[in-house]
Design an enzyme around this catalytic site. Sequence first.
Site, PDB file in Angstrom:
ATOM      1  N   ASN A  70       0.840  -1.206   0.000  1.00 39.91           N
ATOM      2  CA  ASN A  70       0.000   0.000   0.000  1.00 39.91           C
ATOM      3  C   ASN A  70       0.865   1.242   0.000  1.00 39.91           C
ATOM      4  OD1 ASN A  70      -0.171   1.801   2.624  1.00 39.91           O
ATOM      5  ND2 ASN A  70       0.237  -0.294   3.317  1.00 39.91           N
ATOM      6  N   ILE A  72      -0.822   4.602   0.744  1.00 40.03           N
ATOM      7  CA  ILE A  72      -1.999   5.439   0.973  1.00 40.03           C
ATOM      8  C   ILE A  72      -1.551   6.877   1.277  1.00 40.03           C
ATOM      9  CG2 ILE A  72      -4.161   5.645   2.263  1.00 40.03           C
ATOM     10  CD1 ILE A  72      -3.888   2.949   0.794  1.00 40.03           C
ATOM     11  N   CYS A 131       5.409   5.289   9.172  1.00 42.14           N
ATOM     12  CA  CYS A 131       4.708   5.204   7.889  1.00 42.14           C
ATOM     13  C   CYS A 131       5.748   5.277   6.772  1.00 42.14           C
ATOM     14  CB  CYS A 131       3.689   6.328   7.726  1.00 42.14           C
ATOM     15  SG  CYS A 131       2.938   6.292   6.075  1.00 42.14           S
ATOM     16  N   ILE A 191       5.189  -4.919  13.838  1.00 43.24           N
ATOM     17  CA  ILE A 191       5.874  -3.917  13.045  1.00 43.24           C
ATOM     18  C   ILE A 191       4.904  -3.199  12.098  1.00 43.24           C
ATOM     19  CG2 ILE A 191       8.179  -4.966  12.965  1.00 43.24           C
ATOM     20  CD1 ILE A 191       7.332  -6.393  10.364  1.00 43.24           C
ATOM     21  N   ASN A 192       5.335  -2.055  11.598  1.00 41.27           N
ATOM     22  CA  ASN A 192       4.658  -1.440  10.457  1.00 41.27           C
ATOM     23  C   ASN A 192       5.085  -2.213   9.194  1.00 41.27           C
ATOM     24  OD1 ASN A 192       3.301   0.464   8.775  1.00 41.27           O
ATOM     25  ND2 ASN A 192       3.688   2.065  10.284  1.00 41.27           N
TER      26      ASN A 192
HETATM   27  O1  RRO Z   1      -1.154   5.639   5.038  1.00 43.60           O
HETATM   28  C1  RRO Z   1      -0.234   4.857   4.689  1.00 43.60           C
HETATM   29  O2  RRO Z   1       0.238   4.868   3.541  1.00 43.60           O
HETATM   30  C2  RRO Z   1       0.360   3.913   5.643  1.00 43.60           C
HETATM   31  C3  RRO Z   1       0.597   4.176   6.966  1.00 43.60           C
HETATM   32 BR1  RRO Z   1       0.031   5.717   7.808  1.00 43.60          BR
HETATM   33  C4  RRO Z   1       1.303   3.243   7.766  1.00 43.60           C
HETATM   34  O3  RRO Z   1       1.589   3.443   8.955  1.00 43.60           O
HETATM   35  N1  RRO Z   1       1.722   2.119   7.161  1.00 43.60           N
HETATM   36  C5  RRO Z   1       1.465   1.841   5.872  1.00 43.60           C
HETATM   37  O4  RRO Z   1       1.864   0.787   5.374  1.00 43.60           O
HETATM   38  N2  RRO Z   1       0.779   2.756   5.123  1.00 43.60           N
END
Ligand code: RRO
Length: 304
Positions: A70, A72, A131, A191-192
Site C-alpha cells: 500500500n 496510501i 509510515c 511492526i509497520n
Molecule cells: O497511510 C499509509 O500509507 C500507511 C501508513 Br500511515 C502506515 O503506517 N503504514 C502503511 O503501510 N501505510
Amino acid sequence: MNSRMFTRVGSLTLKNPIMPASGTFDYHAQPWGPVDVSRLGALVPKSITLYPQPGNPPSRLAETPSGLINSIGIPSEGLEAFLQKTVHQYAHVPTALVVSIAGYSPEEYAILTRACAQIPQTTAIELNLSCPNLKTHVMPAQDPSLLRDSIQAARTVTDKPLWAKLSPNVTSIADMARIAQEAGANAVVAINTLRAMAINVQKQQAILGHFTGGLSGPAILPIALATVWDIAQTTAIPIIGCGGIQTAEDVLMFLMAGASAVQIGTATFRHPSTMMQVLDELHDYLTEHHITALDQIIGIAKPT
Ligand code: RRO
C-alpha cells in the site's frame, strides 16, 4: 466477558489481545457489518496528522502473491476537523480507543498527543513513527535521535499510555525499542509495513503512484515474529505484535514470542470477519489447553 482472554499492556488491561491495525478497519457508531466492535480488545483508527493532507496519488494498492503493498500516504482531515467532527463518532465506542497520530516533527507529535489525550474516550495513543509512504527523507522510527525526541515530546504532554509503532526497515529494531522505552513509551507496536515495490511490465510502469509502498500480509509474518522475539529478548517493554496475522495460530505465535497483544490488518480486507473468527478460535485453544490466563503463554517460546 471471558477472563482468560484478558491481557495487560503495561498498566492497561484489555479484554482480549485482538485489535485492528491502524488504517485497516473503520468504525461506525451504528452496528454494521461482520465485526462486533464491543468484542475487540481495542480499536485503533487510521492515523491522523496535524494539518489536512490528501494522501498519495493513485494507484495506492498493489497485490503480490502473499501480501499487499500500500501507498496510501495518510489522507487526513487534520487535527482541527478531527476534533470538531469525527471524534464525536467515538463518543460511545464500546472498547478501548487507541488514537493513532503521525507527526512531521517532535513538535507536531506533542501537539497531536496533547489534543488527542484530552479526548475523554482516549485510552492510549499510538505514535505512528513508521509510515513508509510520506515524502520525508527519514521516518522517526529509523533515526534514533528523531525517535527519542518525538516520543519524549509526546511524553511531556500526557500521562496516558503511549505506544510507539516501529519500522522493520532498520538494522536493529530491538535497539529502537530500547530507545522508545527510555524516551517514555509504554509499549511498542512491531511492526509497520516493509518498504516494497511492484512494476507492471506490460505498461513498463511502477504500479503505485508513489512508486514504493509498504508490504503487509502473510509474507511478512515470520519477519514480524522475529522482531517481536528480538525485542522481547532484549527489553522489558510490552509489545503489540503486528504483521500478517490471519488465524488464532498466528496470534499464538506472537504471544509465545513475547507479544502481549496483536493487531490484525490485511486479513480483514480478504475476510472482514477475521478478527471475530480469531477471537473464537483463540478462546477454543485456551480452553482446550487449560490456559486460564494469557500470562501463562506470553513469551513462553524456547528453542527446542
Ligand atoms: O497511510 C499509509 O500509507 C500507511 C501508513 Br500511515 C502506515 O503506517 N503504514 C502503511 O503501510 N501505510
